[in-house]
Design a protein around this motif. Structure first.
Motif, PDB file in Angstrom:
ATOM      1  N   LYS A 248       0.800  -1.223   0.000  1.00  0.00           N
ATOM      2  CA  LYS A 248       0.000   0.000   0.000  1.00  0.00           C
ATOM      3  C   LYS A 248       0.837   1.279   0.000  1.00  0.00           C
ATOM      4  O   LYS A 248       0.422   2.291  -0.574  1.00  0.00           O
ATOM      5  CB  LYS A 248      -0.916   0.023   1.233  1.00  0.00           C
ATOM      6  CG  LYS A 248      -1.894  -1.129   1.307  1.00  0.00           C
ATOM      7  CD  LYS A 248      -2.898  -1.075   0.165  1.00  0.00           C
ATOM      8  CE  LYS A 248      -3.938  -2.182   0.263  1.00  0.00           C
ATOM      9  NZ  LYS A 248      -4.916  -2.141  -0.843  1.00  0.00           N
ATOM     10  N   LYS A 249       1.996   1.231   0.618  1.00  0.00           N
ATOM     11  CA  LYS A 249       2.793   2.457   0.785  1.00  0.00           C
ATOM     12  C   LYS A 249       4.262   2.073   0.880  1.00  0.00           C
ATOM     13  O   LYS A 249       4.614   1.055   1.490  1.00  0.00           O
ATOM     14  CB  LYS A 249       2.344   3.213   2.041  1.00  0.00           C
ATOM     15  CG  LYS A 249       3.120   4.470   2.358  1.00  0.00           C
ATOM     16  CD  LYS A 249       2.642   5.065   3.662  1.00  0.00           C
ATOM     17  CE  LYS A 249       3.455   6.274   4.087  1.00  0.00           C
ATOM     18  NZ  LYS A 249       3.004   6.824   5.388  1.00  0.00           N
ATOM     19  N   SER A 300       2.184   4.398  -5.329  1.00  0.00           N
ATOM     20  CA  SER A 300       2.001   3.617  -6.551  1.00  0.00           C
ATOM     21  C   SER A 300       3.329   3.617  -7.306  1.00  0.00           C
ATOM     22  O   SER A 300       4.310   4.216  -6.849  1.00  0.00           O
ATOM     23  CB  SER A 300       0.888   4.212  -7.421  1.00  0.00           C
ATOM     24  OG  SER A 300       1.222   5.542  -7.822  1.00  0.00           O
TER      25      SER A 300
END
Length: 454
Positions: A248-249, A300
């Protein structure tokens, strides 16, 4: 009558008031205010300046293998008067270490330590110099174990060159002529062409991270870390589901750690009695501080594959570099305990999800998350450029010359044979013809004329 009396009283009181103020007026005869206070600059009979002839001072290799760097140049004394007598002309090169968090606050000796590396006595005795420029060459080899110039949060290291000329007139010394410059000394560490490979497993999960990254980086430029995550999917046969760890990160940071020993001066160093006083080491306190010189957060930019439990993976190429206008110090290590190191820290936040085997698009969040952290040792150093170490580019010295020229081989000594016998004929003897060498030999033997006559 009233008007005249009033005017006389007013004039008398005004005169008394002026006399009173004149009596209490302060006078500063030695002080002048305004532009008149600017004094003309003092005249100097000579001036000092230098010209460096050596290339930029770069030490190649670490402090154990480096041969150092060579500083050479000329110091010029420009005499502005006729027949100026100079009593002495000296120059020094010293290294200054300034502790920004010293052992004792507000102590000059604990804050600054100076070590003299070289002293030049350019004039052995007083000398009367004519008007014009006079050059004095100087050179010194800075050994490889010396630290490079740096400006850090705890300590700063600089090299100072100072020169001083003392003129005199009628056997009385005049004001000394001084010259000061700061010398920038850098260090360049060798780089490897093949990238480093690091593998990390994060238990209790099955996630395995494989990273390829350059071990040595430079202050200017961008670098790539190739990262791959395997084992991010797990098949649960009991309930026919697949569990995923999704990225996610991601955050990367370039951290710089400075470690130094702030020494104590003689006043603040404790004294021990007896023989232990001679064996005591210099007291100091260890200082350490870290700072971030580059960071970025990504949400992303990576490729992920969650088709099945065996082929699921995450791949990304991470671009990292120093922040713009970042204050940094290159990797260094010196004998006084000062050390600067760097590392690349990568933090990844993953969350757990699951989906049925026959319906992988039906994803459900479990609410479980983990932080995966990795540390990669990195060396920050200056670029070597096109320069090489001073001992490789220096011409051969007198001791390197062989004792005598090379001797001629025995095959080329023409003591018993003539040169014609040893030369290869250009028109060799083909078909019974005589060669040029054979004709010359017959003539030299004395029977050549009879042979030609026959």
């Amino acid at each position: 009558m009233a008007d005249s009396r009033t005017s006389s009283f007013s004039s008398a009181s005004r005169k008394e008031h002026d006399d009173h103020h004149q009596h209490h007026r302060l006078s500063f005869p030695g002080m002048h205010f305004g532009r008149s206070t600017k004094e003309p600059p003092s005249f100097s009979p000579a001036a000092l300046y230098w010209k460096l002839e050596s290339p930029p001072l770069v030490m190649y290799g670490d402090h154990q293998t480096s041969s150092g760097t060579l500083l050479s140049g000329q110091l010029f004394l420009n005499v502005k008067e006729e027949d100026l007598e100079v009593a002495s002309l000296d120059a020094t090169l010293s290294i200054r270490v300034t502790q920004k968090r010293p052992f004792a606050n507000h102590c000059v000796d604990c804050t600054t330590q100076r070590t003299e590396l070289k002293r030049w006595e350019l004039l052995q005795h007083p000398l009367v110099m004519a008007k014009g420029e006079h050059s004095f060459p100087f050179s010194v080899l800075l050994e490889g174990h010396l630290p490079s110039s740096m400006e850090g949060p705890l300590v700063s290291i600089s090299y100072e060159f100072k020169a001083e000329a003392v003129p005199r007139a009628d056997l009385s010394p005049l004001a000394p002529i001084k010259f000061e410059k700061t010398v920038d000394v850098r260090r360049s560490l060798p780089t490897s062409e093949a990238p480093h490979h690091s593998v990390r497993v994060f238990p209790p999960t099955n996630i395995k991270a494989s990273a390829y990254y350059p071990h040595v980086i430079h202050p200017i430029g961008s670098y790539v870390l190739a990262l791959r995550l395997d084992g991010i999917a797990k098949l649960n046969t009991k309930v026919n589901t697949i569990e995923y760890w999704k990225l996610k990160k991601l955050t990367w940071k370039l951290e710089e750690t400075t470690r130094t020993i702030a020494p104590a001066c003689e006043r603040h160093s404790p004294r021990l009695g007896g023989a232990a006083e001679e064996q005591q080491s210099k007291k100091g306190v260890i200082r350490s501080e870290s700072r971030i010189i580059g960071e970025k957060t990504l949400f992303s930019g990576w490729k992920s594959n969650y088709t099945n439990a065996t082929d699921s993976l995450v791949e990304l190429e991470l671009d990292y570099s120093l922040a713009k206008n970042a204050k940094y110090a290159c990797d260094s290590k010196s004998r006084d305990g000062t050390e600067v190191t760097h590392q690349l820290v990568v933090e990844m936040v993953v969350s757990q999800e699951w989906a049925p085997i026959n319906r992988p698009s039906l994803v459900t969040h479990t609410g479980v998350g983990r932080i995966l952290r990795m540390h990669f040792g990195t060396i920050l150093t200056e670029r070597a450029g096109i320069g090489i170490s001073w001992d490789n580019e220096a011409p051969p010295i007198y001791q390197d010359v062989p004792p005598s020229p090379p001797a001629y081989s025995q095959e080329t000594i023409f003591a018993e044979h003539s040169i014609a016998e040893l030369m290869t004929p250009l028109d060799g003897a083909h078909g019974g013809g005589l060669s040029r060498s054979s004709t010359d030999v017959a003539t030299a033997g004395g029977s050549g004329a009879g042979a030609r006559g026959a």
